[in-house]
Motif scaffolding. Sequence first.
Motif, PDB file in Angstrom:
ATOM      1  N   MET A 221       0.828  -1.204   0.000  1.00  0.00           N
ATOM      2  CA  MET A 221       0.000   0.000   0.000  1.00  0.00           C
ATOM      3  C   MET A 221       0.859   1.249   0.000  1.00  0.00           C
ATOM      4  O   MET A 221       1.868   1.311   0.710  1.00  0.00           O
ATOM      5  N   ALA A 222       0.448   2.263  -0.788  1.00  0.00           N
ATOM      6  CA  ALA A 222       1.142   3.551  -0.818  1.00  0.00           C
ATOM      7  C   ALA A 222       0.127   4.663  -1.033  1.00  0.00           C
ATOM      8  O   ALA A 222      -0.983   4.423  -1.530  1.00  0.00           O
ATOM      9  N   THR A 223       0.498   5.889  -0.653  1.00  0.00           N
ATOM     10  CA  THR A 223      -0.446   7.008  -0.756  1.00  0.00           C
ATOM     11  C   THR A 223      -0.730   7.404  -2.196  1.00  0.00           C
ATOM     12  O   THR A 223      -1.782   7.959  -2.497  1.00  0.00           O
ATOM     13  N   CYS A 224       0.230   7.167  -3.115  1.00  0.00           N
ATOM     14  CA  CYS A 224       0.034   7.520  -4.512  1.00  0.00           C
ATOM     15  C   CYS A 224       0.958   6.660  -5.369  1.00  0.00           C
ATOM     16  O   CYS A 224       1.873   6.000  -4.850  1.00  0.00           O
ATOM     17  N   HIS A 225       0.728   6.662  -6.661  1.00  0.00           N
ATOM     18  CA  HIS A 225       1.510   5.829  -7.574  1.00  0.00           C
ATOM     19  C   HIS A 225       2.530   6.712  -8.280  1.00  0.00           C
ATOM     20  O   HIS A 225       2.199   7.461  -9.198  1.00  0.00           O
ATOM     21  N   LEU A 227       7.166   7.034  -9.207  1.00  0.00           N
ATOM     22  CA  LEU A 227       8.342   6.220  -9.517  1.00  0.00           C
ATOM     23  C   LEU A 227       8.865   5.482  -8.290  1.00  0.00           C
ATOM     24  O   LEU A 227       9.220   4.297  -8.362  1.00  0.00           O
ATOM     25  N   ALA A 228       8.900   6.164  -7.141  1.00  0.00           N
ATOM     26  CA  ALA A 228       9.430   5.534  -5.923  1.00  0.00           C
ATOM     27  C   ALA A 228       8.622   4.295  -5.555  1.00  0.00           C
ATOM     28  O   ALA A 228       9.180   3.265  -5.157  1.00  0.00           O
ATOM     29  N   THR A 229       7.287   4.375  -5.682  1.00  0.00           N
ATOM     30  CA  THR A 229       6.467   3.217  -5.310  1.00  0.00           C
ATOM     31  C   THR A 229       6.661   2.064  -6.288  1.00  0.00           C
ATOM     32  O   THR A 229       6.563   0.899  -5.907  1.00  0.00           O
ATOM     33  N   ASP A 230       6.949   2.381  -7.541  1.00  0.00           N
ATOM     34  CA  ASP A 230       7.266   1.317  -8.508  1.00  0.00           C
ATOM     35  C   ASP A 230       8.535   0.582  -8.076  1.00  0.00           C
ATOM     36  O   ASP A 230       8.631  -0.647  -8.196  1.00  0.00           O
ATOM     37  N   LEU A 231       9.517   1.338  -7.574  1.00  0.00           N
ATOM     38  CA  LEU A 231      10.765   0.723  -7.122  1.00  0.00           C
ATOM     39  C   LEU A 231      10.561  -0.080  -5.844  1.00  0.00           C
ATOM     40  O   LEU A 231      11.119  -1.172  -5.678  1.00  0.00           O
ATOM     41  N   TYR A 232       9.753   0.462  -4.910  1.00  0.00           N
ATOM     42  CA  TYR A 232       9.393  -0.308  -3.717  1.00  0.00           C
ATOM     43  C   TYR A 232       8.814  -1.661  -4.128  1.00  0.00           C
ATOM     44  O   TYR A 232       9.207  -2.715  -3.635  1.00  0.00           O
ATOM     45  N   GLU A 233       7.825  -1.593  -5.027  1.00  0.00           N
ATOM     46  CA  GLU A 233       7.115  -2.806  -5.434  1.00  0.00           C
ATOM     47  C   GLU A 233       8.053  -3.794  -6.124  1.00  0.00           C
ATOM     48  O   GLU A 233       7.968  -5.011  -5.908  1.00  0.00           O
ATOM     49  N   ARG A 234       8.950  -3.282  -6.960  1.00  0.00           N
ATOM     50  CA  ARG A 234       9.890  -4.164  -7.653  1.00  0.00           C
ATOM     51  C   ARG A 234      10.764  -4.935  -6.655  1.00  0.00           C
ATOM     52  O   ARG A 234      10.939  -6.149  -6.767  1.00  0.00           O
ATOM     53  N   GLY A 235      11.314  -4.212  -5.662  1.00  0.00           N
ATOM     54  CA  GLY A 235      12.133  -4.869  -4.649  1.00  0.00           C
ATOM     55  C   GLY A 235      11.331  -5.837  -3.806  1.00  0.00           C
ATOM     56  O   GLY A 235      11.800  -6.927  -3.445  1.00  0.00           O
TER      57      GLY A 235
END
Length: 378
Positions: A221-225, A227-235
């Motif tokens: 879960m994240a507050t918005c979508h 680039l940083a959240t894409d990297l979180y999700e990838r890791g």
Amino acid sequence: MSPINLTDLPAEGESSGLPKYEQLRDHVISQIESGALKSGVALPSENRLAESLGIARSTVRQALSSLERDGLVLRVHGKGTFVHDEAKQRLRKSQDLFALIVPETETGFYPSFQRSFEEAAAKLHNQIVVCNSNNDVDKQASVILQLIDLRVAGVAIVPTTLATTPSFHIGQLQKNNIPVVCCSRPVQGASAPLLAIPFEEVGFRAGQEIRQAGHQHVAFMATCHVLATDLYERGFRRAMGRGGTIETFFGSGKPTDYAALEKECGEAIDDMFGKANPPTAIFCGFDSVAETLYLQLAQRGIRVPQDVSIVGFGGTHRGGGIASHLSSVMLDEIGLGIQAVELLSQMRNGQVPIDTSDARELAVSFNGGNTLSAPPSK
């Protein structure tokens, strides 16, 4: 008094990149700083300056008006323009001022980041000003213009994300010889040192801890979508491996829009736990999300960690309340503040080029807390 000579300055749009009125303003300031223009000394008349420089009188008037607004000159009707008695002291104060621009000041690691930045600056006898952009790129632009007018000694900035920070925001500061350090994330196209959050490593560490606890069906879960959240999700996905299944939930608001955050967390919980097989662990992109989620789960009678585990992301200073109990990946925000001040000081003193592209990744660790345990038995 020796006449002010600007006849060799480049024309507007050439190498300096500054319009003539700003060149004149900056030259007068440099003369005050060097002592060539003493307190109380009269400047040449507008007509004389315009004639000797080959520029319009309106341009001269614009430069003098800017200097007057900053309290560096005093314009006396019928007598002329004079260097203000306190001009040099006022310039010295701005030269000792470091600025910190952040997208919020209330949650996550930002309060302790601000505190460490202030303490590190104080050791170098610098004061600081903290500017909250509210993650709004237009507000950030306005803040930058104000800091240029203040002639601050350096700026550390956490760039906006909902609308990404354009490179010219950084360029305008650098054109005015103000060092900039980007914190957390880079600004595409800008040449400035970076103290980076290793976003993918944060996600990987969270997934590693969750997987080792025995979880396979999880959520992010994240507050918005962004680039940083894409990297979180990838890791996160890399750590969970092929055997794990991951549901994702992205909000649409800002982390300090608490009403929207509560609503979106509540909707995500109802979605997850309305299914026959809900996730047994949730990784949140920021501690503020994890704290809101914790409270929303409690309101629905869902226990943490007995029914579902939560892992957040924040600073090493855990504070009180829920944050002190959260299982979280931790960023060294204290080191972030210290390193930002060190880099600004080095650039200001000429030890490091103002346009260096040096990038350093910040260290992360894990706080065990008590919101992560083995998944509930079927």
